[in-house]
Design a protein around this motif. Structure first.
Motif, PDB file in Angstrom:
ATOM      1  N   LYS A   1       4.297   2.589   0.485  1.00 40.64           N
ATOM      2  CA  LYS A   1       4.260   1.132   0.423  1.00 40.64           C
ATOM      3  C   LYS A   1       3.580   0.591   1.669  1.00 40.64           C
ATOM      4  O   LYS A   1       3.742   1.118   2.760  1.00 40.64           O
ATOM      5  CB  LYS A   1       5.665   0.567   0.319  1.00 40.64           C
ATOM      6  CG  LYS A   1       6.333   0.851  -0.991  1.00 40.64           C
ATOM      7  CD  LYS A   1       7.659   0.138  -1.073  1.00 40.64           C
ATOM      8  CE  LYS A   1       8.275   0.371  -2.416  1.00 40.64           C
ATOM      9  NZ  LYS A   1       9.526  -0.355  -2.580  1.00 40.64           N
ATOM     10  N   LYS A   2       2.834  -0.486   1.494  1.00 46.03           N
ATOM     11  CA  LYS A   2       2.144  -1.102   2.618  1.00 46.03           C
ATOM     12  C   LYS A   2       2.799  -2.435   2.943  1.00 46.03           C
ATOM     13  O   LYS A   2       3.393  -3.079   2.096  1.00 46.03           O
ATOM     14  CB  LYS A   2       0.670  -1.305   2.289  1.00 46.03           C
ATOM     15  CG  LYS A   2      -0.050   0.001   2.064  1.00 46.03           C
ATOM     16  CD  LYS A   2      -1.524  -0.190   1.960  1.00 46.03           C
ATOM     17  CE  LYS A   2      -2.140   1.183   1.755  1.00 46.03           C
ATOM     18  NZ  LYS A   2      -3.531   1.207   1.998  1.00 46.03           N
ATOM     19  N   THR A   3       2.654  -2.836   4.181  1.00 43.52           N
ATOM     20  CA  THR A   3       3.234  -4.087   4.644  1.00 43.52           C
ATOM     21  C   THR A   3       2.425  -5.255   4.090  1.00 43.52           C
ATOM     22  O   THR A   3       1.201  -5.269   4.184  1.00 43.52           O
ATOM     23  CB  THR A   3       3.224  -4.145   6.178  1.00 43.52           C
ATOM     24  OG1 THR A   3       3.942  -3.029   6.682  1.00 43.52           O
ATOM     25  CG2 THR A   3       3.859  -5.419   6.678  1.00 43.52           C
ATOM     26  N   ASN A   4       3.127  -6.235   3.535  1.00 41.25           N
ATOM     27  CA  ASN A   4       2.482  -7.445   3.051  1.00 41.25           C
ATOM     28  C   ASN A   4       2.245  -8.353   4.256  1.00 41.25           C
ATOM     29  O   ASN A   4       3.173  -8.930   4.811  1.00 41.25           O
ATOM     30  CB  ASN A   4       3.362  -8.124   2.008  1.00 41.25           C
ATOM     31  CG  ASN A   4       2.655  -9.258   1.314  1.00 41.25           C
ATOM     32  OD1 ASN A   4       1.660  -9.790   1.812  1.00 41.25           O
ATOM     33  ND2 ASN A   4       3.168  -9.633   0.155  1.00 41.25           N
ATOM     34  N   LYS A   5       0.985  -8.499   4.648  1.00 39.09           N
ATOM     35  CA  LYS A   5       0.664  -9.205   5.888  1.00 39.09           C
ATOM     36  C   LYS A   5       0.883 -10.706   5.770  1.00 39.09           C
ATOM     37  O   LYS A   5       1.182 -11.359   6.770  1.00 39.09           O
ATOM     38  CB  LYS A   5      -0.759  -8.895   6.299  1.00 39.09           C
ATOM     39  CG  LYS A   5      -0.894  -7.450   6.716  1.00 39.09           C
ATOM     40  CD  LYS A   5      -2.261  -7.115   7.187  1.00 39.09           C
ATOM     41  CE  LYS A   5      -2.239  -5.645   7.541  1.00 39.09           C
ATOM     42  NZ  LYS A   5      -3.461  -5.070   7.848  1.00 39.09           N
ATOM     43  N   GLU A   6       0.737 -11.280   4.585  1.00 37.95           N
ATOM     44  CA  GLU A   6       0.975 -12.719   4.417  1.00 37.95           C
ATOM     45  C   GLU A   6       2.443 -13.053   4.631  1.00 37.95           C
ATOM     46  O   GLU A   6       2.780 -14.016   5.330  1.00 37.95           O
ATOM     47  CB  GLU A   6       0.521 -13.169   3.038  1.00 37.95           C
ATOM     48  CG  GLU A   6      -0.970 -13.110   2.836  1.00 37.95           C
ATOM     49  CD  GLU A   6      -1.364 -13.488   1.431  1.00 37.95           C
ATOM     50  OE1 GLU A   6      -0.532 -14.051   0.690  1.00 37.95           O
ATOM     51  OE2 GLU A   6      -2.524 -13.235   1.072  1.00 37.95           O
ATOM     52  N   ILE A   7       3.314 -12.263   4.037  1.00 35.92           N
ATOM     53  CA  ILE A   7       4.756 -12.500   4.190  1.00 35.92           C
ATOM     54  C   ILE A   7       5.187 -12.193   5.619  1.00 35.92           C
ATOM     55  O   ILE A   7       6.019 -12.898   6.193  1.00 35.92           O
ATOM     56  CB  ILE A   7       5.547 -11.657   3.170  1.00 35.92           C
ATOM     57  CG1 ILE A   7       5.194 -12.090   1.738  1.00 35.92           C
ATOM     58  CG2 ILE A   7       7.041 -11.808   3.388  1.00 35.92           C
ATOM     59  CD1 ILE A   7       5.838 -11.259   0.659  1.00 35.92           C
ATOM     60  N   LEU A   8       4.593 -11.169   6.225  1.00 31.62           N
ATOM     61  CA  LEU A   8       4.901 -10.839   7.614  1.00 31.62           C
ATOM     62  C   LEU A   8       4.511 -11.988   8.548  1.00 31.62           C
ATOM     63  O   LEU A   8       5.261 -12.340   9.462  1.00 31.62           O
ATOM     64  CB  LEU A   8       4.189  -9.557   8.032  1.00 31.62           C
ATOM     65  CG  LEU A   8       4.452  -9.075   9.453  1.00 31.62           C
ATOM     66  CD1 LEU A   8       5.911  -8.685   9.611  1.00 31.62           C
ATOM     67  CD2 LEU A   8       3.543  -7.903   9.780  1.00 31.62           C
ATOM     68  N   GLY A   9       3.370 -12.598   8.297  1.00 31.72           N
ATOM     69  CA  GLY A   9       2.933 -13.736   9.097  1.00 31.72           C
ATOM     70  C   GLY A   9       3.876 -14.914   8.980  1.00 31.72           C
ATOM     71  O   GLY A   9       4.172 -15.607   9.965  1.00 31.72           O
TER      72      GLY A   9
END
Length: 77
Positions: free
Chosen positions: A4-12
């Motif tokens: 699984k990869k990190t969702n960068k939009e949600i992380l931001g």
């Protein structure tokens, strides 16, 4: 099976919430301290309520920010 990869939009969004909480963590105690120093002033109670509500808001934003960051890293359940 790919990792699984990190969702960068949600992380931001989670980091943004944590930054807002950090700002309120510094501002709220200053407001509360200012209210207690000026207890004889007529705006003592409204300023105290403003400071306490800001502190509560900061705590809630920390929890929401952490939840959002965890959701971005690990995904939804």
């Amino acid at each position: 099976m790919e990792p699984k990869k990190t969702n960068k939009e949600i992380l931001g969004k989670g980091i943004q919430r944590m930054a807002i909480a950090l700002i309120f963590m510094f501002i709220s105690p200053v407001i509360i301290h200012s209210a207690f120093k000026n207890q004889e002033h007529q705006l003592y109670i409204p300023i105290l309520i403003l400071g306490i509500s800001g502190a509560i808001f900061a705590i809630l934003m920390v929890f929401k920010g952490l939840k959002t960051i965890m959701e971005a890293i690990f995904g939804k359940k």
